[in-house]
Design an enzyme around this catalytic site. Structure first.
Site, short mmCIF file in Angstrom:
data_model
loop_
_atom_site.label_atom_id
_atom_site.label_comp_id
_atom_site.label_asym_id
_atom_site.label_seq_id
_atom_site.Cartn_x
_atom_site.Cartn_y
_atom_site.Cartn_z
N SER A 64 -23.99 11.56 33.47
CA SER A 64 -24.23 12.18 34.78
C SER A 64 -23.20 11.82 35.85
O SER A 64 -23.18 12.45 36.90
CB SER A 64 -25.61 11.81 35.30
OG SER A 64 -26.56 12.64 34.69
N LYS A 67 -21.24 14.63 37.10
CA LYS A 67 -21.79 15.63 38.03
C LYS A 67 -21.11 15.58 39.40
O LYS A 67 -21.02 16.59 40.09
CB LYS A 67 -23.30 15.41 38.21
CG LYS A 67 -24.11 15.72 36.94
CD LYS A 67 -25.56 15.26 37.09
CE LYS A 67 -26.38 15.55 35.84
NZ LYS A 67 -27.71 14.91 35.89
N TYR A 189 -21.78 22.10 30.17
CA TYR A 189 -22.47 20.93 30.73
C TYR A 189 -22.49 19.75 29.74
O TYR A 189 -22.21 18.60 30.12
CB TYR A 189 -23.90 21.33 31.12
CG TYR A 189 -24.76 20.17 31.56
CD1 TYR A 189 -24.58 19.57 32.80
CD2 TYR A 189 -25.74 19.64 30.71
CE1 TYR A 189 -25.35 18.49 33.19
CE2 TYR A 189 -26.52 18.56 31.10
CZ TYR A 189 -26.32 17.99 32.34
OH TYR A 189 -27.09 16.91 32.71
N TYR A 240 -31.26 9.39 41.11
CA TYR A 240 -32.53 10.07 40.83
C TYR A 240 -33.65 9.50 41.69
O TYR A 240 -33.47 9.30 42.88
CB TYR A 240 -32.87 10.00 39.34
CG TYR A 240 -31.70 10.33 38.47
CD1 TYR A 240 -31.14 11.60 38.52
CD2 TYR A 240 -31.13 9.39 37.64
CE1 TYR A 240 -30.05 11.92 37.73
CE2 TYR A 240 -30.04 9.71 36.84
CZ TYR A 240 -29.51 10.97 36.90
OH TYR A 240 -28.45 11.29 36.13
N VAL A 258 -26.55 8.05 32.02
CA VAL A 258 -27.36 7.42 30.98
C VAL A 258 -26.52 6.74 29.89
O VAL A 258 -27.07 6.10 28.99
CB VAL A 258 -28.39 8.38 30.33
CG1 VAL A 258 -29.46 8.78 31.32
CG2 VAL A 258 -27.73 9.58 29.69
N1 GLU Z 1 -26.45 14.63 29.63
C1 GLU Z 1 -27.57 13.93 30.16
C2 GLU Z 1 -28.74 14.86 30.31
O1 GLU Z 1 -28.57 15.95 30.73
C3 GLU Z 1 -27.17 13.32 31.47
C4 GLU Z 1 -28.28 12.53 32.09
C5 GLU Z 1 -27.83 11.34 32.90
O2 GLU Z 1 -26.78 10.76 32.67
O3 GLU Z 1 -28.56 10.95 33.80
O4 GLU Z 1 -29.84 14.56 29.99
#
Ligand code: GLU
Length: 304
Positions: A64, A67, A189, A240, A258
Site C-alpha cells: 500500500s 498508493k 493495482y 487505515y 502489508v
Molecule cells: N495489495 C494489498 C491489498 O490490496 C495492499 C494492502 C496494504 O498494503 O495495506 O490488500
C-alpha cells in the site's frame, strides 16, 4: 546536532530483541514466505546525508505504500478534478472494508484505502499509454534508480486471491466510479502493490514529499501545494484505522504497507523508511511503528 546514525543503531539493536514481532501477512500467499526477523531502517536528511541500520538495502513488497505514488502521479495529471471521484477524510475502517463505499454511493473516503486506490488506479489506466510501465518509470524517475521492478510472483499471488479487491472494484463499477474493466484496473493495482523496493529506495522515492516536490536530483515532480495536500492525507489516512495511533505515537505523515514497510517524513528535515514484516492487528508493521516512535521521541523531532 543530532547523531542520526547513533540513534538508528540504538533503536534497531533495541527492537531486534523484541519477542512480540506481530504476524506476517498471509492473505497474499507469497508474502507469507518472508522472514519475520528482518528489520531495517534508512533515513535521508535535507542535506542528502544518509543513515542506515539493519536490512535497509534489501527489497520487499511495498504494497500500500505505492498508493501514495499512484496518487502523486494521478494528482499531477488531473489536478483538483481527482477529488470529484475520491474524498480526503479518514475512514476509521480497515483498509479493505466495503460498507462505507456502499453507504457513500461509490465515492471512497480517501485515496489510501483500497477502494480509493482502485479509483486512482482507474484514473491512471485511463490516462497512461502503457499504464504499468509508465507508472514503474514514474517511480524509477522519482527515486533516481532504474533497477526498481515489479515482483511478478507477488502480483500473480494477489491476482489469484484478492477477492475483496475484486468485490470492491465491482462495487465501484456498479456506482459508475470505475471507467475501465475491473480486471484491467486490478491487474494494474496488483502490480503497483507488488513493486519491490528497499528502505533506502523508498526514502529516495519519498524525498520530494519532504522537499516541497523536488526530488533528489532537484527536478520538480509535484507543486508545493500538491505536496502539502498529499502529506496531509498521509497523516490522516496513511495507517487505515490506526492513523490516529500513528500520529499520536510517532507524529509524522507516513504510509504503511502489508509487506511490513513504513515511510514517514518530517517536512524540510528528513524522510525515513522502516521494514519489519510482522504486522499488528490493524495490518501495520508492529516493530516499524515502535522504531519510528523511538526515533521521534529520542530526537525530539516531529511535526508537533
Ligand atoms: N495489495 C494489498 C491489498 O490490496 C495492499 C494492502 C496494504 O498494503 O495495506 O490488500
Amino acid at each position: 546536532m543530532i547523531d542520526y546514525q547513533k540513534v538508528l543503531s540504538e533503536i534497531t539493536t533495541d527492537c531486534a530483541l523484541s519477542v512480540q514481532k506481530g504476524v506476517v501477512a498471509t492473505y497474499i500467499p507469497e508474502l507469507a514466505n518472508v522472514d519475520i526477523d528482518k528489520l531495517g531502517i534508512h533515513l535521508i536528511d535535507s542535506d542528502k546525508n544518509t543513515y542506515s541500520s539493519g536490512d535497509a538495502t534489501e527489497t520487499f513488497s511495498v504494497q500500500s505504500i505505492s498508493k501514495v505514488l499512484t496518487l502523486a502521479q494521478a494528482f499531477g495529471m488531473l489536478g483538483a478534478d481527482i477529488w470529484k471521484r475520491v474524498g480526503v477524510e479518514p475512514s476509521g475502517d480497515p483498509f479493505n472494508h466495503l460498507s462505507l463505499l456502499e453507504q457513500e454511493n461509490g465515492i471512497p473516503r480517501n485515496p489510501l484505502i483500497n477502494a480509493g486506490a482502485l479509483v486512482v488506479a482507474d484514473i491512471l489506466v485511463s490516462q497512461l499509454k502503457n499504464p504499468k510501465q509508465d507508472f514503474l518509470n514514474f517511480v524509477r524517475t522519482l527515486t533516481g534508480d532504474h533497477t526498481i521492478n515489479f515482483d511478478h510472483a507477488v502480483a500473480n499471488s494477489e491476482e489469484r486471491t484478492g477477492f475483496r479487491n475484486y468485490a470492491t472494484a465491482y462495487l465501484l463499477k456498479s456506482f459508475g466510479n470505475l471507467e475501465n474493466d475491473v480486471t484491467t484496473v486490478l491487474d494494474f493495482y496488483f502490480h503497483q502493490c507488488a513493486i519491490a523496493m528497499s528502505c533506502k529506495q523508498l526514502t529516495q522515492a519519498f524525498y520530494p514529499f519532504m522537499n516541497q516536490g523536488k526530488c533528489l536530483q532537484n527536478r520538480t515532480h509535484l507543486t508545493q501545494q500538491q505536496t502539502k495536500r498529499i502529506n496531509s492525507i498521509m497523516l490522516t489516512c496513511g495507517f487505515y484505522d490506526e492513523a490516529g495511533e500513528f500520529a499520536f505515537e510517532v507524529g509524522l505523515p507516513g504510509k504503511s504497507g502489508v509487506g511490513g514497510g513504513i515511510v514517514a517524513l518530517l517536512p524540510g528535515k528528513y524522510c525515513v523508511a522502516t521494514w519489519a514484516p510482522g504486522l499488528n492487528a490493524k495490518g501495520n508493521s508492529k516493530l516499524g511503528m515502535e522504531v519510528l516512535e523511538k526515533l521521534t521521541t529520542k530526537t525530539g523531532q516531529s511535526i508537533f
